[in-house]
Design an enzyme around this catalytic site. Structure first.
Site, PDB file in Angstrom:
ATOM      1  N   SER B  48       0.776  -1.337  -0.083  1.00  0.00           N
ATOM      2  CA  SER B  48       0.138  -0.088  -0.017  1.00  0.00           C
ATOM      3  C   SER B  48       0.973   1.273  -0.026  1.00  0.00           C
ATOM      4  O   SER B  48       0.313   2.310  -0.357  1.00  0.00           O
ATOM      5  CB  SER B  48      -0.882   0.077   1.248  1.00  0.00           C
ATOM      6  OG  SER B  48      -0.296   0.018   2.399  1.00  0.00           O
ATOM      7  N   LYS B  92       0.677   4.764   6.953  1.00  0.00           N
ATOM      8  CA  LYS B  92       0.004   5.380   5.651  1.00  0.00           C
ATOM      9  C   LYS B  92       0.302   6.890   5.716  1.00  0.00           C
ATOM     10  O   LYS B  92       1.297   7.282   6.621  1.00  0.00           O
ATOM     11  CB  LYS B  92      -1.320   5.377   6.017  1.00  0.00           C
ATOM     12  CG  LYS B  92      -2.132   4.095   5.879  1.00  0.00           C
ATOM     13  CD  LYS B  92      -2.291   3.468   4.505  1.00  0.00           C
ATOM     14  CE  LYS B  92      -3.015   1.992   4.947  1.00  0.00           C
ATOM     15  NZ  LYS B  92      -2.565   1.159   3.955  1.00  0.00           N
TER      16      LYS B  92
END
Lengths: 178, 162
Positions: B48, B92
Protein backbone atom coordinates in the site's frame (compact mmCIF):
# COMPACT_ATOMS: atom_id res chain seq x y z
CA UNK A 1 49.24 25.14 48.44
CA UNK A 2 46.85 25.85 45.62
CA UNK A 3 47.19 22.26 44.52
CA UNK A 4 46.22 21.02 47.98
CA UNK A 5 43.14 23.22 48.15
CA UNK A 6 42.28 22.10 44.65
CA UNK A 7 42.51 18.46 45.67
CA UNK A 8 40.44 18.98 48.81
CA UNK A 9 37.75 20.76 46.80
CA UNK A 10 37.74 17.93 44.27
CA UNK A 11 37.20 15.37 47.03
CA UNK A 12 34.28 17.21 48.58
CA UNK A 13 32.75 17.92 45.23
CA UNK A 14 33.04 14.30 44.20
CA UNK A 15 31.29 12.97 47.29
CA UNK A 16 28.47 15.51 46.98
CA UNK A 17 27.97 14.63 43.35
CA UNK A 18 28.02 10.93 44.16
CA UNK A 19 25.42 11.29 46.89
CA UNK A 20 23.23 13.50 44.74
CA UNK A 21 23.34 11.12 41.82
CA UNK A 22 22.64 8.17 44.10
CA UNK A 23 19.54 9.79 45.49
CA UNK A 24 18.40 10.97 42.06
CA UNK A 25 18.78 7.43 40.75
CA UNK A 26 16.63 6.08 43.57
CA UNK A 27 13.93 8.65 42.86
CA UNK A 28 14.14 7.93 39.15
CA UNK A 29 13.75 4.20 39.77
CA UNK A 30 10.71 4.85 41.93
CA UNK A 31 9.08 6.98 39.24
CA UNK A 32 9.85 4.37 36.61
CA UNK A 33 8.10 1.69 38.63
CA UNK A 34 5.17 4.02 39.23
CA UNK A 35 4.95 4.83 35.56
CA UNK A 36 5.07 1.17 34.52
CA UNK A 37 2.36 0.30 37.02
CA UNK A 38 0.22 3.19 35.81
CA UNK A 39 0.59 2.35 32.18
CA UNK A 40 0.33 -1.41 32.22
CA UNK A 41 -1.38 -2.50 35.41
CA UNK A 42 -3.60 -0.20 37.33
CA UNK A 43 -4.05 3.53 37.59
CA UNK A 44 -6.28 5.84 39.51
CA UNK A 45 -8.13 8.64 37.88
CA UNK A 46 -10.37 11.53 38.75
CA UNK A 47 -13.49 12.01 36.69
CA UNK A 48 -15.75 15.01 36.80
CA UNK A 49 -18.70 16.10 34.76
CA UNK A 50 -22.37 15.29 34.52
CA UNK A 51 -22.31 12.48 31.99
CA UNK A 52 -22.07 9.55 34.39
CA UNK A 53 -24.52 10.63 37.10
CA UNK A 54 -25.52 8.81 39.30
CA UNK A 55 -22.55 6.49 39.11
CA UNK A 56 -20.02 9.31 39.32
CA UNK A 57 -20.60 12.69 40.91
CA UNK A 58 -20.64 15.97 39.10
CA UNK A 59 -17.78 17.38 41.10
CA UNK A 60 -15.40 14.52 40.82
CA UNK A 61 -14.87 10.97 41.97
CA UNK A 62 -11.65 9.05 42.21
CA UNK A 63 -11.54 5.50 41.06
CA UNK A 64 -9.15 2.73 40.14
CA UNK A 65 -8.91 1.50 36.58
CA UNK A 66 -6.99 -1.51 35.39
CA UNK A 67 -5.33 -1.85 32.02
CA UNK A 68 -4.96 -5.58 31.58
CA UNK A 69 -8.56 -6.36 30.57
CA UNK A 70 -8.34 -4.07 27.58
CA UNK A 71 -5.15 -5.66 26.33
CA UNK A 72 -6.60 -9.15 26.63
CA UNK A 73 -9.98 -8.24 25.23
CA UNK A 74 -11.86 -9.05 28.41
CA UNK A 75 -14.23 -6.10 28.42
CA UNK A 76 -17.90 -6.53 27.78
CA UNK A 77 -21.14 -4.58 27.74
CA UNK A 78 -21.92 -3.05 31.12
CA UNK A 79 -18.31 -2.21 32.03
CA UNK A 80 -17.26 1.34 32.71
CA UNK A 81 -14.25 2.13 30.55
CA UNK A 82 -11.77 4.94 30.19
CA UNK A 83 -11.26 5.94 26.61
CA UNK A 84 -9.44 8.62 24.69
CA UNK A 85 -11.92 11.04 23.16
CA UNK A 86 -12.15 10.73 19.36
CA UNK A 87 -12.82 14.46 19.19
CA UNK A 88 -10.05 15.78 21.41
CA UNK A 89 -7.08 13.41 21.50
CA UNK A 90 -5.74 14.83 24.77
CA UNK A 91 -8.91 14.15 26.73
CA UNK A 92 -9.63 10.86 28.43
CA UNK A 93 -13.21 10.21 29.42
CA UNK A 94 -15.12 7.61 31.38
CA UNK A 95 -18.21 6.06 29.83
CA UNK A 96 -20.11 2.82 29.99
CA UNK A 97 -19.54 0.25 27.28
CA UNK A 98 -22.81 -0.81 25.76
CA UNK A 99 -21.85 -2.81 22.71
CA UNK A 100 -18.86 -4.58 21.18
CA UNK A 101 -18.27 -5.18 17.48
CA UNK A 102 -21.17 -6.76 15.63
CA UNK A 103 -23.53 -6.12 18.54
CA UNK A 104 -26.80 -4.44 17.77
CA UNK A 105 -27.30 -1.39 19.98
CA UNK A 106 -30.57 0.49 20.48
CA UNK A 107 -30.26 4.00 21.82
CA UNK A 108 -32.42 7.03 22.44
CA UNK A 109 -31.28 9.65 19.97
CA UNK A 110 -32.31 12.81 21.80
CA UNK A 111 -33.90 12.07 25.17
CA UNK A 112 -34.51 15.73 26.03
CA UNK A 113 -36.78 16.32 23.08
CA UNK A 114 -38.25 13.04 21.93
CA UNK A 115 -38.48 9.34 22.61
CA UNK A 116 -37.19 8.27 19.21
CA UNK A 117 -34.93 5.22 19.29
CA UNK A 118 -32.44 4.07 16.72
CA UNK A 119 -30.68 0.78 16.27
CA UNK A 120 -27.19 0.38 14.93
CA UNK A 121 -24.87 -2.55 14.40
CA UNK A 122 -21.43 -1.77 15.80
CA UNK A 123 -18.83 -2.18 13.01
CA UNK A 124 -15.81 -4.44 13.26
CA UNK A 125 -13.06 -3.21 15.53
CA UNK A 126 -15.30 -0.62 17.21
CA UNK A 127 -17.29 -0.27 20.42
CA UNK A 128 -20.34 1.73 21.45
CA UNK A 129 -20.08 3.81 24.62
CA UNK A 130 -22.69 5.89 26.39
CA UNK A 131 -22.76 7.90 29.57
CA UNK A 132 -25.15 6.80 32.33
CA UNK A 133 -26.77 10.23 32.25
CA UNK A 134 -28.02 10.20 28.68
CA UNK A 135 -29.59 13.64 29.07
CA UNK A 136 -26.22 15.32 29.41
CA UNK A 137 -23.56 13.15 27.89
CA UNK A 138 -21.48 13.44 24.76
CA UNK A 139 -20.87 9.88 23.66
CA UNK A 140 -21.30 7.45 20.78
CA UNK A 141 -24.72 8.88 20.06
CA UNK A 142 -22.95 12.01 18.88
CA UNK A 143 -19.57 10.85 17.58
CA UNK A 144 -20.43 7.32 16.53
CA UNK A 145 -18.80 4.02 17.42
CA UNK A 146 -15.29 4.34 18.74
CA UNK A 147 -12.32 2.20 17.58
CA UNK A 148 -11.39 -0.40 20.20
CA UNK A 149 -7.79 0.86 20.34
CA UNK A 150 -8.93 4.10 21.93
CA UNK A 151 -9.93 2.26 25.09
CA UNK A 152 -7.46 2.86 27.88
CA UNK A 153 -8.71 1.07 30.96
CA UNK A 154 -11.57 -0.59 32.76
CA UNK A 155 -12.88 0.99 35.94
CA UNK A 156 -13.38 -1.51 38.72
CA UNK A 157 -13.41 0.29 42.05
CA UNK A 158 -14.39 3.71 43.31
CA UNK A 159 -12.14 5.09 46.04
CA UNK A 160 -13.40 8.63 46.73
CA UNK A 161 -15.68 9.86 48.29
CA UNK A 162 -15.11 7.35 51.07
CA UNK A 163 -18.76 6.71 51.75
CA UNK A 164 -19.17 5.53 48.17
CA UNK A 165 -16.11 3.34 48.27
CA UNK A 166 -16.56 -0.02 46.64
CA UNK A 167 -16.56 -1.98 43.46
CA UNK A 168 -18.75 -0.72 40.65
CA UNK A 169 -21.47 -3.13 39.73
CA UNK A 170 -22.30 -3.91 36.14
CA UNK A 171 -25.89 -2.80 36.34
CA UNK A 172 -24.99 0.84 36.74
CA UNK A 173 -28.08 1.78 38.64
CA UNK A 174 -27.53 2.14 42.35
CA UNK A 175 -30.41 0.79 44.39
CA UNK A 176 -31.44 3.66 46.73
CA UNK A 177 -32.75 1.21 49.29
CA UNK A 178 -29.40 -0.46 49.84
CA UNK B 1 27.20 -30.88 57.39
CA UNK B 2 26.94 -31.61 53.70
CA UNK B 3 23.45 -30.17 53.65
CA UNK B 4 24.69 -26.85 55.02
CA UNK B 5 27.39 -26.60 52.38
CA UNK B 6 24.86 -27.41 49.66
CA UNK B 7 22.56 -24.72 50.95
CA UNK B 8 25.40 -22.22 50.95
CA UNK B 9 26.26 -23.05 47.36
CA UNK B 10 22.65 -22.86 46.33
CA UNK B 11 22.24 -19.47 47.97
CA UNK B 12 25.22 -17.99 46.15
CA UNK B 13 24.10 -19.47 42.85
CA UNK B 14 20.60 -18.08 43.37
CA UNK B 15 22.04 -14.67 44.16
CA UNK B 16 24.11 -14.69 40.99
CA UNK B 17 21.12 -15.68 38.89
CA UNK B 18 19.10 -12.89 40.45
CA UNK B 19 21.79 -10.32 39.75
CA UNK B 20 22.10 -11.34 36.14
CA UNK B 21 18.33 -11.35 35.71
CA UNK B 22 18.17 -7.86 37.20
CA UNK B 23 20.68 -6.58 34.66
CA UNK B 24 18.76 -8.14 31.78
CA UNK B 25 15.49 -6.77 33.14
CA UNK B 26 16.93 -3.26 33.41
CA UNK B 27 18.18 -3.44 29.84
CA UNK B 28 14.81 -4.62 28.57
CA UNK B 29 13.10 -1.82 30.47
CA UNK B 30 15.35 0.75 28.87
CA UNK B 31 14.76 -0.76 25.44
CA UNK B 32 11.03 -0.75 26.02
CA UNK B 33 10.98 2.88 27.14
CA UNK B 34 13.04 3.96 24.16
CA UNK B 35 10.83 2.03 21.78
CA UNK B 36 7.63 3.47 23.15
CA UNK B 37 8.53 7.04 23.86
CA UNK B 38 11.49 7.97 21.70
CA UNK B 39 12.33 6.10 18.56
CA UNK B 40 11.89 2.54 17.37
CA UNK B 41 12.83 0.51 14.32
CA UNK B 42 9.83 -1.13 12.69
CA UNK B 43 9.48 -3.60 9.87
CA UNK B 44 6.73 -2.59 7.48
CA UNK B 45 5.58 -4.62 4.51
CA UNK B 46 2.78 -4.65 2.00
CA UNK B 47 1.90 -3.00 -1.29
CA UNK B 48 0.00 0.00 0.00
CA UNK B 49 2.91 2.43 0.22
CA UNK B 50 4.68 1.69 -3.07
CA UNK B 51 6.90 3.24 -4.34
CA UNK B 52 7.87 4.89 -1.06
CA UNK B 53 8.21 1.65 0.86
CA UNK B 54 8.97 -1.82 -0.47
CA UNK B 55 6.50 -4.62 -0.98
CA UNK B 56 8.62 -7.20 0.76
CA UNK B 57 9.55 -5.18 3.77
CA UNK B 58 11.49 -2.14 4.88
CA UNK B 59 12.95 -1.28 8.21
CA UNK B 60 11.93 2.25 9.09
CA UNK B 61 12.72 4.41 12.09
CA UNK B 62 9.65 5.89 13.69
CA UNK B 63 9.70 8.48 16.42
CA UNK B 64 7.04 8.61 19.10
CA UNK B 65 7.39 12.17 20.27
CA UNK B 66 5.70 14.23 17.55
CA UNK B 67 2.24 12.81 17.88
CA UNK B 68 2.17 13.51 21.61
CA UNK B 69 2.97 17.18 21.11
CA UNK B 70 0.68 17.59 18.12
CA UNK B 71 3.39 17.98 15.48
CA UNK B 72 1.91 15.52 12.99
CA UNK B 73 0.74 17.19 9.79
CA UNK B 74 -0.23 16.64 6.18
CA UNK B 75 2.33 14.69 4.21
CA UNK B 76 3.79 12.77 7.13
CA UNK B 77 4.06 9.01 6.95
CA UNK B 78 2.68 7.70 10.22
CA UNK B 79 2.21 4.42 12.04
CA UNK B 80 -1.43 4.20 13.01
CA UNK B 81 -3.39 1.50 14.78
CA UNK B 82 -6.02 0.06 12.48
CA UNK B 83 -9.58 1.07 13.44
CA UNK B 84 -10.81 -2.17 11.94
CA UNK B 85 -8.40 -4.57 13.68
CA UNK B 86 -6.98 -3.26 16.96
CA UNK B 87 -4.03 -5.64 16.84
CA UNK B 88 -2.63 -4.32 13.56
CA UNK B 89 -0.54 -1.24 12.97
CA UNK B 90 -0.69 0.35 9.53
CA UNK B 91 1.77 2.63 7.77
CA UNK B 92 0.03 5.36 5.79
CA UNK B 93 0.46 8.97 4.80
CA UNK B 94 -1.58 11.75 6.41
CA UNK B 95 -3.42 13.50 3.60
CA UNK B 96 -5.73 15.72 5.63
CA UNK B 97 -5.92 17.05 9.18
CA UNK B 98 -9.09 18.06 11.03
CA UNK B 99 -11.10 20.65 9.16
CA UNK B 100 -9.48 19.90 5.79
CA UNK B 101 -11.57 19.06 2.76
CA UNK B 102 -10.46 15.82 1.14
CA UNK B 103 -11.41 14.58 -2.34
CA UNK B 104 -10.90 10.99 -3.25
CA UNK B 105 -11.86 8.56 -5.96
CA UNK B 106 -14.19 5.83 -4.82
CA UNK B 107 -14.02 4.28 -8.26
CA UNK B 108 -12.36 5.64 -11.40
CA UNK B 109 -15.42 7.63 -12.51
CA UNK B 110 -16.75 8.88 -9.29
CA UNK B 111 -15.10 11.16 -6.76
CA UNK B 112 -16.31 12.17 -3.34
CA UNK B 113 -15.44 15.07 -1.07
CA UNK B 114 -15.53 15.01 2.71
CA UNK B 115 -14.50 17.31 5.51
CA UNK B 116 -12.28 15.71 8.12
CA UNK B 117 -14.08 16.00 11.50
CA UNK B 118 -12.54 17.44 14.66
CA UNK B 119 -9.93 15.27 16.30
CA UNK B 120 -9.52 13.02 13.23
CA UNK B 121 -7.05 12.63 10.37
CA UNK B 122 -7.44 11.29 6.85
CA UNK B 123 -4.84 8.70 5.91
CA UNK B 124 -4.11 7.19 2.52
CA UNK B 125 -1.53 4.80 1.20
CA UNK B 126 0.76 6.12 -1.53
CA UNK B 127 -0.31 3.25 -3.77
CA UNK B 128 -4.01 4.08 -4.00
CA UNK B 129 -4.73 1.05 -6.15
CA UNK B 130 -3.79 -1.44 -3.44
CA UNK B 131 -4.39 0.26 -0.15
CA UNK B 132 -7.15 -0.07 2.37
CA UNK B 133 -7.25 3.28 4.14
CA UNK B 134 -9.54 6.19 5.03
CA UNK B 135 -11.26 5.86 1.67
CA UNK B 136 -12.67 2.61 3.01
CA UNK B 137 -12.97 3.03 6.75
CA UNK B 138 -13.31 6.80 7.04
CA UNK B 139 -11.27 9.31 8.97
CA UNK B 140 -9.31 7.98 11.86
CA UNK B 141 -9.17 9.54 15.37
CA UNK B 142 -5.88 11.30 16.03
CA UNK B 143 -5.45 9.22 19.20
CA UNK B 144 -4.78 6.13 17.10
CA UNK B 145 -1.53 7.52 15.69
CA UNK B 146 1.38 5.67 17.23
CA UNK B 147 4.39 7.36 15.65
CA UNK B 148 5.84 9.27 12.72
CA UNK B 149 8.23 7.63 10.26
CA UNK B 150 11.27 9.74 9.50
CA UNK B 151 13.97 7.41 8.17
CA UNK B 152 14.12 4.37 5.98
CA UNK B 153 16.90 1.84 5.99
CA UNK B 154 16.78 0.22 2.61
CA UNK B 155 18.11 -3.24 1.79
CA UNK B 156 20.48 -1.83 -0.75
CA UNK B 157 22.50 0.18 1.76
CA UNK B 158 20.88 3.35 0.54
CA UNK B 159 19.42 5.45 3.31
CA UNK B 160 16.54 7.62 2.21
CA UNK B 161 15.35 10.59 4.17
CA UNK B 162 11.69 11.61 4.04
Amino acid sequence: MVGLIGRLWNLQYKSIVKEASGKTLAVAKFFCILHVTNTYLCTFALAYGPSMIPTFNLTGDMFLAERLSIKFGKVGPGDIVLLRSPESPRKVMAKRLLGLESHSVTYVVDPMNSDRCDTIVVPKGHVWVEGDNIYNSRDSRQFGPVPYSLLEGKVFCKIWPPKEFGSLMKSGMKDPDL
Amino acid sequence: MRLLSYMGQWKSAAKEVLDRTAIVAKFLCLLHVTNNYLCSPTLVYGPSMLPTLNLTGDVVLAEHVSHRIGKVGTGDVVLVRSPVDPRRILTKRVVGMEGDTVSFYVDPMYSQTTVVPKGHVWIQGDNTYASSDSRHFGSVPYGLIQGKVFFRESNELRITRF
